[in-house]
Scaffold this active site. Structure first.
Site, mmCIF file in Angstrom:
data_model
loop_
_atom_site.group_PDB
_atom_site.id
_atom_site.type_symbol
_atom_site.label_atom_id
_atom_site.label_comp_id
_atom_site.label_asym_id
_atom_site.label_seq_id
_atom_site.Cartn_x
_atom_site.Cartn_y
_atom_site.Cartn_z
ATOM 1 N N THR A 122 0.934 -1.147 0.178
ATOM 2 C CA THR A 122 -0.060 -0.128 -0.014
ATOM 3 C C THR A 122 0.867 1.139 -0.061
ATOM 4 O O THR A 122 0.657 2.431 -0.715
ATOM 5 C CB THR A 122 -0.863 -0.237 1.198
ATOM 6 O OG1 THR A 122 -1.874 -1.083 1.161
ATOM 7 C CG2 THR A 122 -1.933 1.267 1.147
ATOM 8 N N ASN A 133 5.684 -0.932 3.357
ATOM 9 C CA ASN A 133 4.854 -0.426 4.464
ATOM 10 C C ASN A 133 5.536 -0.346 5.783
ATOM 11 O O ASN A 133 5.317 0.724 6.749
ATOM 12 C CB ASN A 133 3.692 -1.416 4.711
ATOM 13 C CG ASN A 133 2.561 -1.283 3.643
ATOM 14 O OD1 ASN A 133 2.604 -0.586 2.810
ATOM 15 N ND2 ASN A 133 1.541 -2.496 3.676
ATOM 16 N N LYS A 185 -7.294 4.647 4.337
ATOM 17 C CA LYS A 185 -6.110 4.472 5.159
ATOM 18 C C LYS A 185 -5.294 5.827 5.349
ATOM 19 O O LYS A 185 -5.251 6.543 4.142
ATOM 20 C CB LYS A 185 -5.113 3.029 4.463
ATOM 21 C CG LYS A 185 -5.985 2.048 4.354
ATOM 22 C CD LYS A 185 -4.862 0.885 3.730
ATOM 23 C CE LYS A 185 -5.499 -0.545 3.460
ATOM 24 N NZ LYS A 185 -4.677 -1.338 2.618
ATOM 25 N N ASP A 186 -4.520 5.878 6.324
ATOM 26 C CA ASP A 186 -3.736 7.139 6.541
ATOM 27 C C ASP A 186 -2.515 7.166 5.462
ATOM 28 O O ASP A 186 -2.463 8.286 4.974
ATOM 29 C CB ASP A 186 -3.189 7.280 7.878
ATOM 30 C CG ASP A 186 -2.431 5.850 8.465
ATOM 31 O OD1 ASP A 186 -2.162 5.017 7.478
ATOM 32 O OD2 ASP A 186 -2.153 5.673 9.646
ATOM 33 N N ARG A 187 -1.975 5.997 5.116
ATOM 34 C CA ARG A 187 -0.966 5.924 4.299
ATOM 35 C C ARG A 187 -1.455 6.418 2.742
ATOM 36 O O ARG A 187 -0.548 6.633 1.983
ATOM 37 C CB ARG A 187 -0.057 4.715 4.249
ATOM 38 C CG ARG A 187 -0.987 3.325 4.152
ATOM 39 C CD ARG A 187 -0.122 2.210 4.604
ATOM 40 N NE ARG A 187 -0.827 0.836 4.430
ATOM 41 C CZ ARG A 187 -1.616 0.434 5.307
ATOM 42 N NH1 ARG A 187 -1.634 0.961 6.408
ATOM 43 N NH2 ARG A 187 -2.337 -0.884 5.120
ATOM 44 N N ASP A 191 -9.263 -3.943 -0.698
ATOM 45 C CA ASP A 191 -8.057 -4.639 0.001
ATOM 46 C C ASP A 191 -8.627 -5.494 1.317
ATOM 47 O O ASP A 191 -8.130 -6.666 1.346
ATOM 48 C CB ASP A 191 -7.199 -3.602 0.286
ATOM 49 C CG ASP A 191 -5.799 -3.799 0.692
ATOM 50 O OD1 ASP A 191 -5.141 -4.632 -0.027
ATOM 51 O OD2 ASP A 191 -5.636 -3.655 2.050
ATOM 52 N N HIS A 226 -7.839 -9.491 1.617
ATOM 53 C CA HIS A 226 -7.009 -10.029 2.700
ATOM 54 C C HIS A 226 -7.949 -11.085 3.423
ATOM 55 O O HIS A 226 -7.502 -12.128 3.773
ATOM 56 C CB HIS A 226 -6.588 -8.974 3.554
ATOM 57 C CG HIS A 226 -5.238 -8.306 3.099
ATOM 58 N ND1 HIS A 226 -4.186 -8.954 2.501
ATOM 59 C CD2 HIS A 226 -5.060 -6.957 2.744
ATOM 60 C CE1 HIS A 226 -3.235 -7.999 2.179
ATOM 61 N NE2 HIS A 226 -3.839 -6.722 2.203
ATOM 62 N N ASP A 282 -2.841 0.930 -6.041
ATOM 63 C CA ASP A 282 -1.582 0.782 -5.591
ATOM 64 C C ASP A 282 -0.978 -0.733 -5.713
ATOM 65 O O ASP A 282 0.252 -0.730 -5.617
ATOM 66 C CB ASP A 282 -1.837 0.918 -3.952
ATOM 67 C CG ASP A 282 -2.731 0.170 -3.454
ATOM 68 O OD1 ASP A 282 -3.629 -0.765 -4.046
ATOM 69 O OD2 ASP A 282 -2.652 0.090 -2.206
#
Length: 557
Positions: free
Chosen positions: A70, A91, A160-162, A299, A303, A344
């Site tokens: 990601t 990550n 997500k923050d990233r 995502d 998973h 991504d």
């Protein structure tokens, strides 16, 4: 749950010539949306993904690097540079928390967008920061603000923050992401150079979404009904004794973490995005603004359940519907806008399921279990009696492997050579490259589908941050040795099921075209720059402008 974005008008057609510069650039990343997944479900799309598929479609876009995760993936989308150049190589990586030490000590987990020098930060619950970025990293929004001034506004929202922070860049006006610890959307917490802008208070769209989520967590809605096509994929399975998959649609259970894999996750992200468009009048006359969106539910579904079952089938239908409503609502503003949608990274299905769907693994790797044994061997080589000492560390099931500071400098070459030989002989290992071997390779250029394995590794390798060795698993092998609840399938390999992603460019009047050439996500920034009149010096990016004209006057000048 009823989707809260109004859909006042029908979607725009793509028949006329593009005559007006877009006043709003919308960049969308669908997390873990592989080209295989896009191609498999493309015939079923009737909403937003069908609309975007009527623009310029590059079916073979590439997250061309090896670290298909990601953080690295999102770092490329609006920066135009590879992870090796941006510094976002994974990550997580190994380093030292607190003040930067005088020598390398690879002991602690460092999260890609955290300030690990802040005592309040951990890799699991980070104080979010962009301090790990290099000076080469500039997003589209950063560049537009530098070129056009404050009249350009940049907003980002993601699951997500990233994802949000790496697409927004350093100078975004507002950056929002879902925090599963708090069960709400949040933003940066401090005013310092390494953080982004901190709004004085959340905009109404964020507050409304947080209120809606609080209600959903207290009273989860029923699972959405599956289509006939998706229901045909129902085949309940129990993986490793604890992970139940294939039973049907994702069932909401009131958990703030599990909420991320539900249909409501993307719905609320898009509701915030549309609220930002309206509240801040994005795309107003006289400016071109940027709205970055990352949709994370795909995502989390991938998973937890794998991309080949009824859960992902239902998620694709939800995503298509929500995107359609969002584009309808943006269209209703009457402002000219352009959209790019990509991912991504991709993903691969579980080896326990065989159905002819969008790719499944051939088996599971035991590398993670082998590293434990190798640690014991290295301790014996170094005459370390304490079994608690970690000499070799790694993240996930493959990729970077670090030697900790327990390995003396004068022993590192010996230990590296031993590890390369030992790991190379393990089941399912395709190749093992050392730091010296990787750094000797020039940064790759040209068609990304033709790159060698070590070239793919080089594109996401940064000396001093990446591992002392890099392990490549065999094609089709899942790095998860033992699956568990919420984690049965993953990504992160050098292979095309993880590297190849769709790249869709659309605006009103775009000439429909399905393009077959292999391109890269680092090409997105210079291409979007050409649409808004932004000069992007070629040396400042690793990508190149893509001609979207379809034989007319090129947008690349």
């Amino acid at each position: 749950m009823k989707f809260r974005i109004a859909a006042a008008l029908g979607l725009m057609t793509a028949s006329a010539a593009h005559a007006e510069k877009p006043r709003l650039i919308i960049a969308i990343s669908v997390d873990q949306f592989s080209a295989n997944l896009f191609e498999h479900y493309r015939p079923t799309f009737t909403g937003g993904l069908r609309t975007l598929s009527g623009g310029v479609v590059f079916a073979s876009g590439y997250q061309s690097h090896a670290a298909t995760e990601t953080c690295p993936g999102h770092s490329t989308i609006l920066s135009g540079i590879h992870p090796a150049r941006s510094g976002i190589v994974a990550n997580e990586w190994s380093g030292t928390r607190g003040a930067t030490p005088a020598v390398e000590t690879y002991r602690d987990d460092i999260y890609c967008v955290e300030d690990e020098t802040n005592p309040a930060s951990t890799s699991r619950i980070p104080v979010v920061s962009l301090q790990h970025l290099t000076t080469d990293f500039q997003t589209l929004g950063d560049r537009m603000k530098a070129a056009f001034g404050k009249k350009t506004r940049v907003f980002a929202v993601a699951g997500k923050d990233r994802a949000a922070t790496l697409m927004a860049g350093r100078h975004a006006d507002q950056t929002w992401w879902y925090d599963s610890e708090q069960g709400k959307y949040t933003s940066y917490v401090a005013h310092t150079p390494q953080y982004g802008n901190v709004p004085a208070s959340p905009p109404k769209a964020v507050s409304d979404a947080n209120d809606a989520i609080a209600i959903l967590l207290k009273s989860p809605p029923a699972a959405p009904e599956l289509s006939t096509q998706c229901a045909a994929l129902v085949k309940p399975m129990l993986i490793s004794g604890s992970a139940k998959i294939g039973a049907g649609a994702v069932v909401p259970n009131g958990s703030a973490k599990d909420f991320r894999a539900t249909a409501a996750m993307d719905a609320e992200t898009l509701a915030i995005a549309q609220g930002l468009v309206n509240e801040f009048d994005l795309g107003r006359k006289g400016s071109t603004d940027v709205l970055a969106i990352s949709l994370s539910a795909t995502d989390y579904v991938g998973h937890a359940y794998g991309p080949g079952g009824p859960e992902m089938c239902g998620q694709m239908a939800n995503l298509d519907e929500r995107l359609g409503a969002f584009l309808n609502a943006v269209d209703a503003t009457g402002k000219p806008y352009a959209v790019v949608l990509t991912a991504d990274h991709g993903g691969i299905d579980i080896p326990e399921r065989s159905h002819g769907g969008p790719g499944e693994a051939t088996g599971r790797s035991s590398l993670g279990l082998g590293i434990t044994s190798l640690n014991g061997m290295v301790r014996a080589m170094l005459k370390i009696d304490d079994p608690a000492v970690t000499a070799v560390t790694f993240k996930g099931g493959a990729g970077d492997i670090w030697l900790t500071d327990q390995v003396p400098a004068d022993k590192r070459a010996m230990v590296t050579a031993f590890l390369q030989g030992a790991i190379s002989g393990m089941y399912g290992v395709e190749a093992v490259f050392t730091r010296d071997e990787i750094m000797a390779v020039p940064m790759p250029k040209g068609a990304p589908d033709k790159w060698s394995l070590i070239q793919r590794v080089r594109a996401s390798y940064m000396d001093g941050r990446s591992g002392h060795l890099y392990v490549v698993l065999s094609d089709g092998l899942s790095p998860i040795s033992i699956a568990g609840r919420g984690y049965v399938s993953t990504h992160g390999s050098v292979w095309d099921y993880d590297r190849r992603v769709p790249m869709l460019f659309w605006w009103k009047g775009a000439r429909p075209a399905d393009r077959t050439e292999a391109v890269e996500t680092v090409d997105i920034l210079p291409t979007l720059g050409s649409l808004v009149g932004l000069k992007v010096p070629p040396a400042s990016v690793d990508g190149q402008c893509l001609d979207l004209s379809g034989g007319g006057k090129s947008n690349c000048r």
